[in-house]
Design a protein around this motif. Structure first.
Motif, PDB file in Angstrom:
ATOM      1  N   UNK A   5       0.792  -1.205   0.051  1.00 17.54           N
ATOM      2  CA  UNK A   5      -0.051  -0.036   0.110  1.00 17.54           C
ATOM      3  C   UNK A   5       0.904   1.347   0.134  1.00 17.54           C
ATOM      4  N   UNK A   6       0.270   2.432  -0.462  1.00 19.67           N
ATOM      5  CA  UNK A   6       0.706   3.551  -0.118  1.00 19.67           C
ATOM      6  C   UNK A   6       1.745   3.910   0.828  1.00 19.67           C
ATOM      7  N   UNK A   7       2.702   4.599   0.393  1.00 17.29           N
ATOM      8  CA  UNK A   7       3.612   4.985   1.584  1.00 17.29           C
ATOM      9  C   UNK A   7       4.912   3.672   1.828  1.00 17.29           C
ATOM     10  N   UNK A   8       4.460   2.656   1.638  1.00 17.26           N
ATOM     11  CA  UNK A   8       5.216   1.438   2.127  1.00 17.26           C
ATOM     12  C   UNK A   8       6.030   0.864   0.959  1.00 17.26           C
ATOM     13  N   UNK A   9       7.371   0.737   1.294  1.00 21.84           N
ATOM     14  CA  UNK A   9       8.140   0.192   0.223  1.00 21.84           C
ATOM     15  C   UNK A   9       8.650  -1.398   0.350  1.00 21.84           C
ATOM     16  N   UNK A  10       8.231  -1.817   1.441  1.00 26.12           N
ATOM     17  CA  UNK A  10       8.617  -3.354   1.794  1.00 26.12           C
ATOM     18  C   UNK A  10       8.060  -4.142   0.542  1.00 26.12           C
TER      19      UNK A  10
END
Ligand code: B1M
Length: 212
Positions: A96-101
């Motif tokens: 989801x948005x904001x998450x780079x994992x």
């Protein structure tokens, strides 16, 4: 004559070159691509999933098995497309948005692929708008949302709300997961299901599809 069980066994042991060789030989022996997929690759990944859930396999073993699965899939994919024996269920997944994992997301995608789903990976940092667009365009049967940060958990809720506003929420099942996610949270935000790990995600997706 190659037995698909040999393919499954080598996949479980992460022997990518051997899986490739056996798949090629099985095709020469006259086995159909669909049979090799179901009785060899999917069967093998099912065992990997079961062992992973039982803590008998860890992430490196799953990744190596998934690589072996891909070695077989690379040969089968064009043949399956021609024979019309394509996967019938579409699973979309994104972080989801904001998450780079993306390690967990990729693992879930690989297990789904191993289970015979067509996987549409929409990537990381996926905005609610992008989920909406992708769902409208690709019409997945199940949408998976992954979040690894407590700060990005609310993006799951926003994405589900965006799907509702766009009128496509009820056209798909929503499965969520990631380290901070819980069953309670899934209920709170109106997801259809939660899975704690990649192997359980396959089981949960199958269960949700039964409810259609
Ligand atoms: Co980050 N990070 N990270 N990180 N990182 C965590 C998550 C953290 C717990 C570390 C810590 O502080 N102990 C912490 C979060 C704290 C919190 O919010 N509670 C954290 C933080 C704070 C951050 C940053 C904010 C750090 C900073 O910059 N100050 C930053 C945020 C960046 C961003 O996203 N905007 C950040 C960055 C990074 C890296 C880029 C360095 C790297 C990511 C690399 C990558 O993914 N390509 C990274 C990593 C590697 C981690 C840890 C070490 C490992 C995560 C991982 O890949 N685990 C992690 C600490 C930890 O978990 N030990 C940490 C392995 C993976 C297989 O597990 O993703 O949980 P996981 O997936 C599991 C299940 O959760 C489930 O199945 C998978 C396997 O079975 N699952 C699903 C996942 N998605 C699912 C979806 C489903 C179903 C199941 O259905 C759809």
């Amino acid at each position: 004559m190659i037995d698909p069980k040999q393919i499954a066994e080598n996949l479980i042991n992460g022997q990518a070159p051997k899986v490739k060789e056996l798949v090629e030989q099985a095709l020469k022996d006259g086995l159909t691509p669909g049979q090799i997929l179901k009785e060899g690759l999917i069967e093998g990944m099912n065992v990997v999933g079961t062992r992973f859930k039982a803590n008998e396999f860890y992430i490196p073993e799953v990744l190596v098995a998934a690589r072996a699965m891909h070695a077989g899939m690379d040969i089968l994919k064009p043949l399956l497309a021609k024979s019309g024996d394509k996967p019938t269920v579409k699973f979309m997944i994104g972080t989801v948005k904001g998450d780079l994992h993306d390690i967990g997301k990729n693992l879930v995608g690989m297990m789904m692929e191993g289970a015979g789903f067509e996987v549409i990976d929409v990537g990381i940092d996926v905005s609610p708008e992008k989920f909406v667009e992708a769902v409208k365009e690709k019409k997945p049967h199940v949408v998976g949302m992954s979040a690894l940060l407590t700060t990005t958990m609310p993006s799951i809720k926003t994405s589900i709300e965006a799907l509702k506003s766009a009128g496509v929420r009820d056209k798909t099942k929503i499965l969520i997961g990631g380290a901070p996610i819980t069953e309670n949270f899934a209920q709170e935000v109106g997801a259809d299901g939660y899975a704690p790990d990649a192997a359980s995600a396959v089981d949960k997706a199958r269960e949700l599809l039964q409810q259609r």
